[in-house]
Write an enzyme that holds these catalytic residues in place. Structure first.
Site, mmCIF file in Angstrom:
data_model
loop_
_atom_site.group_PDB
_atom_site.id
_atom_site.type_symbol
_atom_site.label_atom_id
_atom_site.label_comp_id
_atom_site.label_asym_id
_atom_site.label_seq_id
_atom_site.Cartn_x
_atom_site.Cartn_y
_atom_site.Cartn_z
ATOM 1 N N HIS A 115 0.842 -1.208 0.000
ATOM 2 C CA HIS A 115 0.000 0.000 0.000
ATOM 3 C C HIS A 115 0.876 1.256 0.000
ATOM 4 O O HIS A 115 0.679 2.172 -0.813
ATOM 5 C CB HIS A 115 -0.901 -0.021 1.239
ATOM 6 C CG HIS A 115 -1.729 1.219 1.422
ATOM 7 N ND1 HIS A 115 -3.067 1.262 1.110
ATOM 8 C CD2 HIS A 115 -1.414 2.462 1.883
ATOM 9 C CE1 HIS A 115 -3.534 2.478 1.351
ATOM 10 N NE2 HIS A 115 -2.544 3.222 1.841
ATOM 11 N N GLU A 116 1.849 1.277 0.893
ATOM 12 C CA GLU A 116 2.693 2.479 0.997
ATOM 13 C C GLU A 116 3.557 2.657 -0.253
ATOM 14 O O GLU A 116 3.814 3.786 -0.678
ATOM 15 C CB GLU A 116 3.557 2.410 2.265
ATOM 16 C CG GLU A 116 2.763 2.351 3.564
ATOM 17 C CD GLU A 116 1.761 3.500 3.736
ATOM 18 O OE1 GLU A 116 2.024 4.615 3.232
ATOM 19 O OE2 GLU A 116 0.695 3.261 4.339
ATOM 20 N N HIS A 119 1.660 4.538 -2.701
ATOM 21 C CA HIS A 119 1.788 5.999 -2.536
ATOM 22 C C HIS A 119 3.117 6.495 -3.093
ATOM 23 O O HIS A 119 3.181 7.513 -3.783
ATOM 24 C CB HIS A 119 1.712 6.367 -1.054
ATOM 25 C CG HIS A 119 0.346 6.229 -0.460
ATOM 26 N ND1 HIS A 119 -0.794 6.651 -1.100
ATOM 27 C CD2 HIS A 119 -0.052 5.731 0.738
ATOM 28 C CE1 HIS A 119 -1.850 6.416 -0.327
ATOM 29 N NE2 HIS A 119 -1.423 5.837 0.792
ATOM 30 N N HIS A 125 -5.397 7.378 -2.302
ATOM 31 C CA HIS A 125 -6.317 6.376 -1.766
ATOM 32 C C HIS A 125 -7.453 6.089 -2.735
ATOM 33 O O HIS A 125 -7.971 6.987 -3.391
ATOM 34 C CB HIS A 125 -6.871 6.839 -0.420
ATOM 35 C CG HIS A 125 -5.879 6.690 0.680
ATOM 36 N ND1 HIS A 125 -5.818 7.506 1.779
ATOM 37 C CD2 HIS A 125 -4.870 5.792 0.837
ATOM 38 C CE1 HIS A 125 -4.845 7.123 2.562
ATOM 39 N NE2 HIS A 125 -4.236 6.077 2.018
#
Lengths: 415, 80
Positions: A115-116, A119, A125
């Site tokens: 997930h990170e 980014h 998101h």
């Protein structure tokens, strides 16, 4: 999906500065490498690890306050991690979380790292609550994969992954590096298909199953996550012929084609891979037999018995497998000695269990997927009695196997 | 259920921290009730919760779940 920015290059470097301490370092590292591969498998991105100096993406773990990060963490729960958008590259994990892998307890490091990294690669998101890029952690998923919204988002930034990797840009290659990817990982196998390339009772009593480019652990309570083989054992290819761990030497030998790889835990021994020149290539299976502390290599209907610490005379080998292992199939897919002291052979979707006299026991072969991989057979009900209690009812994480001193002797099976 | 002042304050902090509420550059420090209601509606819609604009149990529970530290981009405009 929302796009927050993008890198102006597709070949990025990364550096693991430090990772959360609640996981063994090799588990944490494998989780992070797998996180990178989720993205590189769907977009034309490559990630090259650097061990020192500057890297595009830098991963680290810190507590509530860090002199190097302006965003504080808040202890266990709530905020788990944060990352900077391109082209900044910081990825930070909250040191106070219970980071885990392969269990529903705690917070899964692999999924949060993925997930990170999303980014760090430019994704914001997602409003799909089941997407990886959803802001709230949806919990551990054993067969995690990217949501179509995640894939659409990263491909909107970097395009689709094509078979050719090449063209463009950059990079100084003078730093010590570990190349990650750029091989196509291939389809993720279904553990419930039942057929395996290799199995191994590995260090610390963990049972590993290999299929294609992937490996997973088998425990009494279920299966661990599927990792690419090269994410756990750096430099090892997929589609292995055989794997065997020796508690005597603590060496793991992997066989593929005419080559053998040797590792201690997850570190390859210097000089490997080597060419197999005293036993046949393309082995079928291998196992360690604790009774005589020898490694057995199987091919077709024959076997070789190998002493890892002595020069073995192979002139009388291969010998007929049936002469020693009664009732087992020719050309087995995999084999191992297991925690219960029995020897197991696998072929196709079935397995055979051998007693201490190395004779196949009555009632075998049985279904590998059902009894080893915790898969429910559509044709099997609870009353069928097709349950091997010695497998499903045993705790797998204790290793009672004997361990001798490691001797620095090159096995004679290799050149 | 009557929402206590502490719970309401925590919810406003959450909405502010994750980008559902923006503090105006000028004007009073307190948010207008309609601003909070609109932010709650955006949060509920983005979280696939019943959209009421009220701080109910499901919304409070959602706000307590572990999450990423980055802001969410969701507001009435982006959701539309």
């Amino acid at each position: 999906y929302l796009l927050l920015g993008r890198w102006r290059k597709k070949h990025l470097t990364f550096r693991i500065v430090n990772l959360p301490s609640t996981l063994p370092s090799y588990t944490a590292r494998a989780a992070v490498l797998q996180a990178f591969q989720y993205w590189s498998s769907v977009a034309p991105l490559t990630f090259r690890e650097v061990k020192a100096g500057w890297a595009d993406i830098r991963l680290s773990s810190h507590g509530r306050h860090s002199p190097h990060c302006s965003s504080s963490f808040d202890g266990p729960g709530r905020v788990l991690a944060h990352a900077d958008i391109p082209e900044l590259g910081s990825v930070h994990f909250d040191e106070e979380e219970l980071w885990t892998e392969g269990t529903y307890r705690g917070v899964n490091l692999r999924i949060i790292a993925a997930h990170e990294l999303g980014h760090a690669l430019g994704l914001g998101h997602s409003r799909y609550t089941q997407a990886l890029m959803a802001p709230v952690y949806a919990g551990y998923r054993p067969y995690f994969k990217l949501h179509p919204d995640d894939v659409a988002g990263i491909q909107a930034l970097y395009g689709k992954k094509s078979p050719e990797i090449g063209e463009e840009e950059e990079e100084d290659t003078t730093l010590p590096t570990t190349t990650l990817v750029p091989t196509e990982p291939g389809p993720m196998p279904d553990p419930c298909s039942g057929d395996l390339d290799a199995v191994m009772l590995g260090p610390r009593g963990k049972t590993y199953a290999f299929k294609g480019n992937y490996v997973w652990t088998v425990t009494a309570s279920g299966l661990g996550p599927l990792f690419q083989v090269s994410a756990l054992w750096e430099g090892l290819p997929g589609n292995l012929d055989a794997a065997v761990y020796s508690p005597r030497t603590q060496w793991i030998h992997f066989f593929k084609g005419d080559k053998v790889w040797r590792y201690t835990n997850f570190k390859m021994s210097p000089g490997f891979p080597k060419k197999l020149n005293r036993v046949g290539p393309n082995l079928d299976a291998a196992l360690y037999w604790p009774i005589n502390k020898k490694v057995f290599l199987f091919k077709g209907s024959g076997y070789w018995q190998w002493d890892e610490l002595a020069t073995t005379d192979f002139s009388h080998y291969p010998k007929p497998t049936k002469g020693l292992f009664t009732g087992v199939p020719d050309q087995p897919s995999a084999a191992m000695s297991w925690l219960d002291g029995r020897v197991y052979f696998f072929k196709g979707k079935q397995y055979w269990r051998l007693n201490q006299q190395l004779q196949a026991e009555k009632g075998f072969p049985r279904d590998t997927a059902h009894n080893w991989m915790h898969c429910r057979s559509p044709n099997t009900t609870a009353s069928d009695g097709d349950t091997d209690s010695s497998v499903t009812g045993t705790t797998l994480n204790s290793d009672g196997s004997p361990r001798d001193t490691i001797l620095d002797v090159v096995p004679s099976v290799t050149d | 259920r009557v929402v206590g002042p502490g719970e309401k304050e925590a919810a406003v902090d959450y909405l502010l921290q994750y980008g559902y509420l923006q503090r105006p550059l000028e004007g009073p420090d307190n948010f207008r009730p309609e601003d909070v209601t609109e932010a709650l509606r955006a949060f509920q819609e983005a979280s696939e919760l019943p959209v009421s604009g009220r701080l109910d149990d499901a919304t409070s529970a959602r706000m307590r779940q572990p999450r990423c530290g980055l802001e969410d981009p969701f507001n009435e405009k982006t959701l539309k």
